[in-house]
Design an enzyme around this catalytic site. Structure first.
Site, mmCIF file in Angstrom:
data_model
loop_
_atom_site.group_PDB
_atom_site.id
_atom_site.type_symbol
_atom_site.label_atom_id
_atom_site.label_comp_id
_atom_site.label_asym_id
_atom_site.label_seq_id
_atom_site.Cartn_x
_atom_site.Cartn_y
_atom_site.Cartn_z
ATOM 1 C CE LYS A 1 14.603 -17.143 -38.382
ATOM 2 N NZ LYS A 1 13.833 -15.861 -37.748
ATOM 3 C CG HIS B 1 15.116 -20.814 -37.344
ATOM 4 N ND1 HIS B 1 16.396 -20.580 -38.045
ATOM 5 C CD2 HIS B 1 15.414 -19.732 -36.402
ATOM 6 C CE1 HIS B 1 17.165 -19.370 -37.789
ATOM 7 N NE2 HIS B 1 16.401 -18.920 -36.889
#
Length: 230
Positions: free
Chosen positions: A107, A109
């Site tokens: 991921k 973010h």
């Protein structure tokens, strides 16, 4: 009137897997390209009742093994709900442990990274459904070591007790004289705990009065004779 003795854990698990439709008989092609007379699909533990009962079996097998561990890890994707359910069941039995899992894609973010849940620390128990080639275990081991923790043990539902395969430099696939479980134990140094093994399935079939089930004993035995390991 005396109460009949409770069947061993493995026999109860085989019956549960059959009743849940997770363990099936017929003709199935495995990842190794073998024609197997049985198939175990843990993805079909697909409702709350089945998943909760499955977690009970895992917890019972893990605690009976006496293995020591500090936290639980579920490899994506099937291992994620398994690890969560087992963590809940172990906590219910007085053995509360943190758990974590990984994403297939990191991921970029929010908190970022590929690991979710508790920080990986100490001796880590990996929860998975079956172990075919040991690939998922090696990936989990690399993630756990990369985070500074110790991959210590693996708990699986079914040990197929059959030869693993490996890909040679020329791309050809060949059988090797050990199972994925044996590889993880001997070469990677992890403890492996399984709820049931192929031997347990054969024992269950040998005790069946139902001809619909008993008929599968011979093909499963033949498969074990061809691809099985000691």
């Amino acid at each position: 009137m005396s109460t009949p003795p409770t069947p061993p854990l493995a026999q109860r698990f085989v019956q549960f897997a059959l009743e849940a439709g997770v363990l099936r008989f017929g003709e199935f092609t495995t990842k190794a390209g073998r024609l197997s007379p049985y198939f175990f699909n843990a993805g079909l533990f697909d409702d709350g009742a089945k998943l909760g009962r499955l977690a009970e079996f895992y917890a019972e097998a893990i605690l009976a093994s006496g293995m020591a561990f500090d936290m639980i890890f579920g490899p994506a994707y099937k291992g994620i709900p398994l690890a969560a359910a087992v963590a809940v069941e172990l906590a219910r039995r007085g053995h509360n442990r943190p758990f974590a899992y990984n994403r297939k894609e990191a991921k970029d973010h929010g908190e970022g990274g590929s690991l979710v849940g508790a920080p990986l620390r100490g001796r880590v128990l990996i929860i998975d459904d079956v172990m075919s080639a040991g690939t998922a275990a090696r990936e989990s081991i690399a993630l756990i070591r990369g985070a500074g923790a110790t991959p210590h043990a693996v708990a699986i539902a079914l040990d197929r007790q059959e030869m693993a395969t490996e890909v040679g430099p020329d791309g050809t696939v060949r059988d090797v004289p050990y199972s994925a479980v044996q590889y993880v134990q001997r070469e990677l140094g992890l403890v492996v705990c399984s709820i049931a093994k192929l031997d347990d399935l054969l024992q269950y079939l040998s005790q069946q009065a139902d001809p619909q089930l008993a008929q599968y004993q011979a093909p499963v035995e033949a498969y074990r004779a061809r691809y099985g390991v000691a």
